[in-house]
Design a protein around this motif. Structure first.
Motif, PDB file in Angstrom:
ATOM      1  N   UNK A  77      83.624  29.834  70.823  1.00 31.95           N
ATOM      2  CA  UNK A  77      83.127  29.810  69.455  1.00 31.95           C
ATOM      3  C   UNK A  77      82.799  31.242  69.016  1.00 31.95           C
ATOM      4  N   UNK A  78      83.065  31.536  67.759  1.00 29.06           N
ATOM      5  CA  UNK A  78      82.778  32.858  67.194  1.00 29.06           C
ATOM      6  C   UNK A  78      81.269  32.995  66.985  1.00 29.06           C
ATOM      7  N   UNK A  79      80.726  34.153  67.311  1.00 29.96           N
ATOM      8  CA  UNK A  79      79.282  34.352  67.171  1.00 29.96           C
ATOM      9  C   UNK A  79      78.861  34.591  65.721  1.00 29.96           C
ATOM     10  N   UNK A  80      79.823  34.828  64.809  1.00 28.56           N
ATOM     11  CA  UNK A  80      79.483  35.132  63.414  1.00 28.56           C
ATOM     12  C   UNK A  80      79.696  33.964  62.458  1.00 28.56           C
ATOM     13  N   UNK A  81      80.295  32.886  62.906  1.00 27.43           N
ATOM     14  CA  UNK A  81      80.459  31.732  62.044  1.00 27.43           C
ATOM     15  C   UNK A  81      80.668  30.480  62.890  1.00 27.43           C
ATOM     16  N   UNK A  82      80.513  29.357  62.242  1.00 25.72           N
ATOM     17  CA  UNK A  82      80.744  28.103  62.943  1.00 25.72           C
ATOM     18  C   UNK A  82      80.362  26.904  62.112  1.00 25.72           C
ATOM     19  N   UNK A  83      80.528  25.750  62.705  1.00 26.46           N
ATOM     20  CA  UNK A  83      80.153  24.496  62.077  1.00 26.46           C
ATOM     21  C   UNK A  83      78.834  24.046  62.702  1.00 26.46           C
ATOM     22  N   UNK A  84      77.864  23.806  61.846  1.00 20.06           N
ATOM     23  CA  UNK A  84      76.544  23.393  62.287  1.00 20.06           C
ATOM     24  C   UNK A  84      76.212  22.056  61.639  1.00 20.06           C
ATOM     25  N   UNK A  85      75.328  21.330  62.269  1.00 20.28           N
ATOM     26  CA  UNK A  85      74.905  20.036  61.741  1.00 20.28           C
ATOM     27  C   UNK A  85      73.387  19.946  61.794  1.00 20.28           C
ATOM     28  N   UNK A  86      72.848  19.223  60.841  1.00 15.88           N
ATOM     29  CA  UNK A  86      71.437  18.884  60.860  1.00 15.88           C
ATOM     30  C   UNK A  86      71.319  17.612  61.677  1.00 15.88           C
ATOM     31  N   UNK A  87      70.548  17.689  62.747  1.00 14.04           N
ATOM     32  CA  UNK A  87      70.398  16.542  63.632  1.00 14.04           C
ATOM     33  C   UNK A  87      68.919  16.238  63.788  1.00 14.04           C
ATOM     34  N   UNK A  88      68.577  14.973  63.594  1.00 14.76           N
ATOM     35  CA  UNK A  88      67.199  14.552  63.853  1.00 14.76           C
ATOM     36  C   UNK A  88      67.228  13.121  64.362  1.00 14.76           C
ATOM     37  N   UNK A  89      66.414  12.864  65.353  1.00 12.05           N
ATOM     38  CA  UNK A  89      66.370  11.534  65.946  1.00 12.05           C
ATOM     39  C   UNK A  89      67.702  11.089  66.523  1.00 12.05           C
ATOM     40  N   UNK A  90      68.500  12.049  67.002  1.00 12.04           N
ATOM     41  CA  UNK A  90      69.789  11.727  67.594  1.00 12.04           C
ATOM     42  C   UNK A  90      70.898  11.466  66.587  1.00 12.04           C
ATOM     43  N   UNK A  91      70.593  11.594  65.298  1.00  4.71           N
ATOM     44  CA  UNK A  91      71.570  11.285  64.253  1.00  4.71           C
ATOM     45  C   UNK A  91      71.937  12.548  63.475  1.00  4.71           C
ATOM     46  N   UNK A  92      73.246  12.688  63.212  1.00  5.76           N
ATOM     47  CA  UNK A  92      73.741  13.814  62.421  1.00  5.76           C
ATOM     48  C   UNK A  92      73.675  13.452  60.942  1.00  5.76           C
ATOM     49  N   UNK A  93      72.821  14.173  60.195  1.00  7.72           N
ATOM     50  CA  UNK A  93      72.610  13.883  58.782  1.00  7.72           C
ATOM     51  C   UNK A  93      73.560  14.634  57.868  1.00  7.72           C
ATOM     52  N   UNK A  94      73.976  15.817  58.286  1.00 11.27           N
ATOM     53  CA  UNK A  94      74.922  16.574  57.479  1.00 11.27           C
ATOM     54  C   UNK A  94      75.596  17.635  58.335  1.00 11.27           C
ATOM     55  N   UNK A  95      76.682  18.130  57.789  1.00 10.39           N
ATOM     56  CA  UNK A  95      77.541  19.103  58.453  1.00 10.39           C
ATOM     57  C   UNK A  95      77.677  20.283  57.505  1.00 10.39           C
ATOM     58  N   UNK A  96      77.744  21.499  58.031  1.00  7.97           N
ATOM     59  CA  UNK A  96      77.868  22.666  57.162  1.00  7.97           C
ATOM     60  C   UNK A  96      78.628  23.794  57.832  1.00  7.97           C
ATOM     61  N   UNK A  97      79.230  24.632  57.010  1.00  5.62           N
ATOM     62  CA  UNK A  97      79.920  25.819  57.491  1.00  5.62           C
ATOM     63  C   UNK A  97      78.982  26.997  57.291  1.00  5.62           C
ATOM     64  N   UNK A  98      78.683  27.696  58.373  1.00  5.60           N
ATOM     65  CA  UNK A  98      77.734  28.809  58.368  1.00  5.60           C
ATOM     66  C   UNK A  98      78.454  30.064  58.825  1.00  5.60           C
ATOM     67  N   UNK A  99      78.169  31.188  58.140  1.00  6.06           N
ATOM     68  CA  UNK A  99      78.657  32.462  58.650  1.00  6.06           C
ATOM     69  C   UNK A  99      77.623  33.542  58.422  1.00  6.06           C
TER      70      UNK A  99
END
Length: 169
Positions: free
Chosen positions: A50-72
């Motif tokens: 994985x690239x250290x300057x960007x990636x796909x991240x998710x908000x996770x709480x209680x074991x559930x993925x609430x959203x997905x986002x592209x971060x750089x």
């Protein structure tokens, strides 16, 4: 909490499993759900390493993925230091197919921004964050959110500029 999701550790596949179940509950197909975002997310999540300057991240709480986002992280013109940017946010299918309460939207938004601040202060070392706002409703909502962030002394500065939420720690 925001966490990187990728194929190498199985987190992206777990997100796909959860979201497939949510789509099926509404007689929808994950492959058709927000296809451009999911296709890009899958492609980036398959990169190894994985690239250290960007990636796909998710908000996770209680074991559930609430959203997905592209971060750089980038050095941007007319901006001092590094900026962590959230370029797009995709809510889990269940939030797209149901009416969601304002309180839940507020909580998810706060968790995204606080999670981004955590990434900026830690693993993705950045001086500020910017979150791209998807539509006029986001813009109106986040205007009030900015005042709350500054008023609660959570951040030094928060403002809407163009179609971006700008936050400086």
């Amino acid at each position: 909490m925001l966490e990187r999701v990728c194929h190498a550790d199985g987190t992206f596949q777990e997100l796909e499993r959860q979201w497939t179940e949510q789509c099926e509950a509404y007689d929808e197909d994950l492959a058709a759900y927000a296809a451009p975002h999911l296709e890009l997310a899958k492609k980036i999540s398959e990169e190894n390493p994985q690239d250290s300057k960007y990636g796909i991240f998710a908000l996770k709480s209680g074991g559930e993925y609430s959203c997905l986002m592209h971060v750089n992280v980038a050095r941007l013109p007319k901006t001092e230091g590094k900026t962590l940017r959230i370029l797009w946010i995709l809510l889990a299918p269940k939030y797209d197919f149901e009416d969601i309460e304002r309180e839940l939207l507020a909580r998810l938004s706060a968790e995204i921004v606080l999670g981004a601040l955590g990434l900026a202060a830690g693993a993705l070392g950045s001086d500020q964050i910017k979150v791209h706002l998807g539509n006029i409703g986001d813009r109106q909502y986040f205007t009030g959110f900015c005042a709350a962030l500054v008023g609660a002394d959570v951040v030094a500065e928060a403002a809407i500029r163009g179609n971006w939420l700008h936050v400086k720690q």
